[in-house]
Design a protein around this motif. Structure first.
Motif, PDB file in Angstrom:
ATOM      1  N   THR A  72      31.039  45.607 -11.058  1.00  0.00           N
ATOM      2  CA  THR A  72      31.107  46.421  -9.837  1.00  0.00           C
ATOM      3  C   THR A  72      29.984  46.146  -8.840  1.00  0.00           C
ATOM      4  O   THR A  72      30.144  46.396  -7.648  1.00  0.00           O
ATOM      5  CB  THR A  72      31.053  47.921 -10.184  1.00  0.00           C
ATOM      6  OG1 THR A  72      29.885  48.146 -10.971  1.00  0.00           O
ATOM      7  CG2 THR A  72      32.288  48.370 -10.949  1.00  0.00           C
TER       8      THR A  72
ATOM      9  N   GLN B 254      32.335  46.050  -4.581  1.00  0.00           N
ATOM     10  CA  GLN B 254      33.048  44.798  -4.878  1.00  0.00           C
ATOM     11  C   GLN B 254      33.509  44.193  -3.552  1.00  0.00           C
ATOM     12  O   GLN B 254      33.895  44.916  -2.646  1.00  0.00           O
ATOM     13  CB  GLN B 254      34.290  45.064  -5.746  1.00  0.00           C
ATOM     14  CG  GLN B 254      33.960  45.540  -7.148  1.00  0.00           C
ATOM     15  CD  GLN B 254      35.206  46.025  -7.885  1.00  0.00           C
ATOM     16  OE1 GLN B 254      36.072  46.661  -7.292  1.00  0.00           O
ATOM     17  NE2 GLN B 254      35.272  45.739  -9.181  1.00  0.00           N
TER      18      GLN B 254
ATOM     19  N   THR C 126      35.329  38.627 -11.748  1.00  0.00           N
ATOM     20  CA  THR C 126      35.888  39.963 -11.912  1.00  0.00           C
ATOM     21  C   THR C 126      35.352  40.633 -13.169  1.00  0.00           C
ATOM     22  O   THR C 126      35.214  41.850 -13.219  1.00  0.00           O
ATOM     23  CB  THR C 126      37.423  39.887 -12.024  1.00  0.00           C
ATOM     24  OG1 THR C 126      37.746  38.916 -13.023  1.00  0.00           O
ATOM     25  CG2 THR C 126      38.056  39.491 -10.713  1.00  0.00           C
TER      26      THR C 126
ATOM     27  N   PRO D 138      30.334  40.535  -7.910  1.00  0.00           N
ATOM     28  CA  PRO D 138      31.583  41.160  -8.357  1.00  0.00           C
ATOM     29  C   PRO D 138      32.662  41.036  -7.295  1.00  0.00           C
ATOM     30  O   PRO D 138      32.435  41.351  -6.125  1.00  0.00           O
ATOM     31  CB  PRO D 138      31.183  42.630  -8.528  1.00  0.00           C
ATOM     32  CG  PRO D 138      30.116  42.839  -7.507  1.00  0.00           C
ATOM     33  CD  PRO D 138      29.374  41.535  -7.374  1.00  0.00           C
TER      34      PRO D 138
END
Ligand SMILES: Nc1nc2c(c(=O)[nH]1)N[C@H]1C(S)=C(S)[C@@H](COP(=O)(O)OP(=O)(O)OC[C@H]3O[C@@H](n4cnc5c(=O)[nH]c(N)nc54)[C@H](O)[C@@H]3O)O[C@H]1N2
Ligand SMILES: Nc1nc2c(c(=O)[nH]1)N[C@H]1C(S)=C(S)[C@@H](COP(=O)(O)OP(=O)(O)OC[C@H]3O[C@@H](n4cnc5c(=O)[nH]c(N)nc54)[C@H](O)[C@@H]3O)O[C@H]1N2
Ligand SMILES: [Mo]
Length: 768
Positions: free
Chosen positions: A111, A549, A492, A509
């Motif tokens: 994140t 993100q 990811t 991220p």
């Protein structure tokens, strides 16, 4: 999750109940993920997102057609579990390194941008502006632009990958190592030499028209499940499916359609293959040569009897060169060579030839069983030779079909992720953007790792992927990564590559393909290209987990802006509105006229394929037969000595490359474990070993380096004698960096010469 190891032969068909059950089990692992998936499928009416599973095409107008492994990929991405700064504060990188790949990805989605701090051995949060500044300062400190490696994994969109290569070229490098270098490179190289275009020549609906489909070295039941639908439909209307696979793969034998209620209610399943051949690893070139030898014999007999020959002489005369040399090579190849190398008998190959001969329209497909060998280019070209002899190009229901891996790996290449980009692309970038791109060939993946090992690389940026685990020779790859000044991973999920850091290291991220990508001008869609050269739009709808993100495109633009500034290109403006990127693509890459407009077309648009229209961009302007001899040996490095065993490293049913969803490989009857070694029962007996015993596997090579993994459980299996199989990435430590395909640089992941011996210790794997 706890796993209980067991081996239970699978008796069902591929697909069917097992497949539905497995899907729901995965999805139920996270209830929220199930809800997300349902929502995604429901809302997914207008444009929808492209399944991040594989590069198979779509056979209907809804972009998301159901398949077990596609559902796994989507739900894996849609998890609401997050790997936040608190997680990194709680775990040192050294302790995380001791965890399995399964554990790492299972933790959830990344994140926050994180920077490695060597003093505490932990990742700590960093703001986006600081992260971008750090990257810029490292790049600006390089002595020359070739001290950077820009790695790409094949999920990146056309938009992100186009800008990524443009950034690299504007910086002055052509170092674009990518996953394709480890994957279908041989298909691109071989097809280009033979027919002038490095892509498959067929389209999805050709499967509906073929009389025979030959499937070489591919396991669609696991890796391209939607292909089973095409194969099943073809088989049920009478087309012959012929499989060449070292293993007996359930998906190629029988299939029950999980979306067909009648098949689900009855124990009935459709047989897929009408003939199944199990060649030795690396034996396909010899097998095809054997088929051609048999067909040539019949051809000549017919001519001698004043009957029309078998070959398509008008096609050959009009469109091909080099047939005399090729047929001379076929004559020079003895049945003895053919049967020894292929491991198939003359009568088996004559049988395969007879099926081929009986079909008006033939498709040949292939994947990693063909492309990850030393002689993969000549093998791809041998398959092409066969098809050319019979004019199986430029007509419906016939052609060549390398089935790609990552969902946009083909698009990445079209967009210029290519260390050896064609002159036309470089000319057009030069003209459109007014700069001089580097003309020298850059590094492929193996060369990039070698350059890192030599200490020549300062900065590695990875747009997706998991280089540390996907690349060969795990120990050397780890050393290579550690020698960089800065490693940057745009990811990811947490993976091993984040834990093998350069002196400085960043994790950035990123959003996945299923998620809403909101930019200044509104929600954005991206585009991808499938194995059939269809380009379509993909628009995510899931709500991102965190506003920290960023999309891949925005990250690439952010890096480029921090390094190059806003001249000659305003990168941040492009990140605000992806349609502007598509205008640049349209202006520089053929086939993308009216790009933005055509993205609205349901099902996407076809890029075209010159070879499929019998236009050949080869030196001669014609399709070129290849007259390569069969290789003398696959392992010149180990001299005349015969390797006791040849090992292939392959995928289980519960993984997506280095992403491990679970520890089962249902169709092969393996549950709760991955460190297994498939072996022929008579080989076991000869070695005085038993099913279930543990062994160590050691590579035979000539560089004095010991490459060994231990604690692998023997599983007797239907596999030719002398051949072994085990899962990737656990066996990557065994693949020598210097063992790659001729003319491709692709690690020979499907042929590693090894010896095995009993060992008492369970495995101590995955810790580098
Ligand atoms: N679910 C899922 N889908 C995926 C992937 C995934 O990991 N999981 N990966 C994606 C990617 S990137 C790729 S490249 C593709 C990979 O798709 P595949 O190529 O199907 O993948 P592998 O598991 O490597 O399987 C190789 C197959 O070839 C056979 N084989 C190996 N060597 C030989 C040989 O020398 N001759 C013959 N005739 N057969 C041989 C093996 O027995 C096996 O069936 O799948 C893509 N799709
Ligand atoms: N021994 C052996 N080695 C092999 C192979 C083999 O058969 N045997 N196969 C080779 C092949 S065919 C391939 S293609 C390569 C694969 O090599 P890679 O493409 O490098 O590896 P993947 O496992 O696909 O990458 C998984 C990671 O990608 C990141 N990721 C997932 N989705 C996204 C996304 O949407 N955006 C971004 N930025 N990141 C994302 C996640 O963090 C995840 O951990 O491995 C090769 N290595
Ligand atoms: Mo791949």
């Amino acid at each position: 999750m706890k796993f209980k190891p067991s081996i239970k032969p699978y008796r069902g068909a591929a697909g069917g109940w097992g497949s539905l059950e497995a899907t729901t089990r995965y999805v139920f692992d996270s209830k929220q993920a199930l809800k997300n998936l349902r929502n995604l499928m429901r809302v997914n009416k207008a444009r929808g997102f492209d399944c991040p599973g594989c590069a198979w095409g779509d056979d209907n107008h809804s972009t998301f057609s159901f398949c077990e492994n596609g559902a796994k990929a989507v739900s894996w991405e849609a998890t609401r579990n997050a790997v936040e700064p608190a997680f990194f504060a709680a775990h040192t990188v050294s302790t995380l390194r001791e965890q399995s790949d399964y554990f790492l990805e299972y933790q959830g989605r990344l994140t926050h941008p994180m920077r490695y701090d060597a003093k505490t051995d932990r990742y700590q949060p960093i703001t986006w502006p600081d992260a971008l500044r750090l990257i810029a300062s490292h790049i600006q400190a390089m002595d020359n632009p070739n001290q950077i490696e820009l790695y790409t994994s094949g999920r990146a969109s056309n938009e992100a990958s186009y800008l990524y290569q443009l950034f690299g070229r504007m910086l002055g490098t052509s170092n674009f190592p990518d996953c394709s270098n480890m994957c279908h490179e041989a298909s691109g190289v071989g097809l280009k030499q033979s027919i002038g275009v490095g892509k498959g020549t067929i389209r999805m609906d050709d499967f509906e028209k073929a009389d025979a489909i030959f499937v070489f070295g591919q396991n669609p039941g696991t890796n391209h499940p939607r292909m089973l639908h095409s194969l099943k439909h073809a088989a049920s209307r009478g087309a012959r499916i012929v499989s060449f696979n070292t293993l007996r793969e359930r998906g190629l034998e029988r299939f029950a359609d999980p979306q067909n209620p009648i098949q689900m209610l009855t124990p009935k399943s459709s047989p897929i293959s009408s003939a199944y051949f199990q060649p030795n690893l690396g034996g396909d070139m010899a097998a095809v040569r054997g088929m051609v030898k048999a067909l040539l014999e019949t051809h000549r007999q017919r001519l001698a009897a004043n009957q029309p020959g078998l070959f398509d002489q008008p096609f050959i005369d009009r469109h091909c060169v080099g047939i005399e040399d090729y047929l001379a090579q076929v004559d020079a190849t003895t049945w003895q060579q053919i049967t020894t190398q292929s491991g198939l008998s003359e009568s088996q190959l004559r049988h395969a030839a007879a099926i081929y001969q009986g079909a008006e329209r033939v498709i040949c497909t292939w994947a990693m069983g063909v492309t990850q060998h030393k002689h993969s280019v000549p093998t791809v070209r041998e398959i092409t030779n066969l098809q050319l002899l019979f004019g199986q190009l430029g007509k419906p229901g016939a052609g060549l079909c390398p089935v790609r891996g990552h969902s946009n790996v083909q698009g990445n290449r079209t967009m210029g992720i290519d260390e050896k980009a064609p002159k036309a692309l470089l000319d057009s970038l030069e003209q459109h953007f007014g700069f001089s791109p580097r003309r020298e060939i850059g590094h492929n993946t193996v060369e990039a790792i070698e350059a890192m090992l030599r200490g020549e690389v300062k900065v590695l940026i990875a747009l997706g992927g998991n280089l540390a685990a996907a690349a060969p020779d795990t120990e050397r790859t780890a050393q290579a990564l550690r020698r960089c000044d800065l490693t940057v991973h745009i990811s990811t999920k947490l993976n091993r590559s984040h834990l093998i850091t350069g002196k400085d290291a960043l994790i950035l991220p990123t959003l996945g393909r299923t998620e809403l990508d909101m930019q200044a001008s509104g929600p954005q869609y991206i585009t991808v290209e499938d194995s059939f050269s269809m380009v379509h739009a993909s628009e995510g709808i899931g709500k991102p987990l965190a506003d920290t993100q960023r999309s891949e495109t925005a990250i690439v633009c952010g890096i480029a802006d921090a390094v190059l500034g806003n001249q000659p290109l305003d990168w941040l403006e492009l990140a605000d509105d992806y349609s502007l990127i598509r205008q640049h693509i349209q202006a520089t890459i053929p086939g993308f006229d009216d790009f933005n407009l055509r993205c609205e077309q349901p099902g996407g648009f076809y890029l075209g394929n010159a070879a499929a229209e019998l236009r050949f961009a080869t030196q001669s302007g014609k399709a070129q037969f290849s007259a390569a001899p069969l290789p003398e040996t696959l392992f010149p490095q180990i001299g005349a000595e015969k390797a006791p065993f040849v090992l292939q490293t392959l995928r289980s049913h519960d993984q997506y490359n280095t992403t491990i969803y679970g520890l089962d490989d249902r169709y092969r009857g393996v549950y709760g474990q991955r460190e297994v070694l498939f072996i022929h029962p008579e080989d076991l007996a000869d070695l005085g070993l038993q099913d279930g015993e543990l062994v160590e596997i050691e590579t035979l090579w000539n560089d004095g380096v010991t490459r060994k993994v231990s604690g692998f459980k023997l599983v007797s299996y239907d596999i030719p004698r002398g051949n072994l199989a085990a899962y990737y990435p656990e066996t990557n430590p065994l693949v020598p960096l210097a063992s790659f395909g001729d003319g491709t640089g692709t690690p020979t992941s499907k042929s590693v010469p090894v010896a095995i011996r009993r060992c008492a210790q369970p495995s101590t794997l995955r810790i580098v």
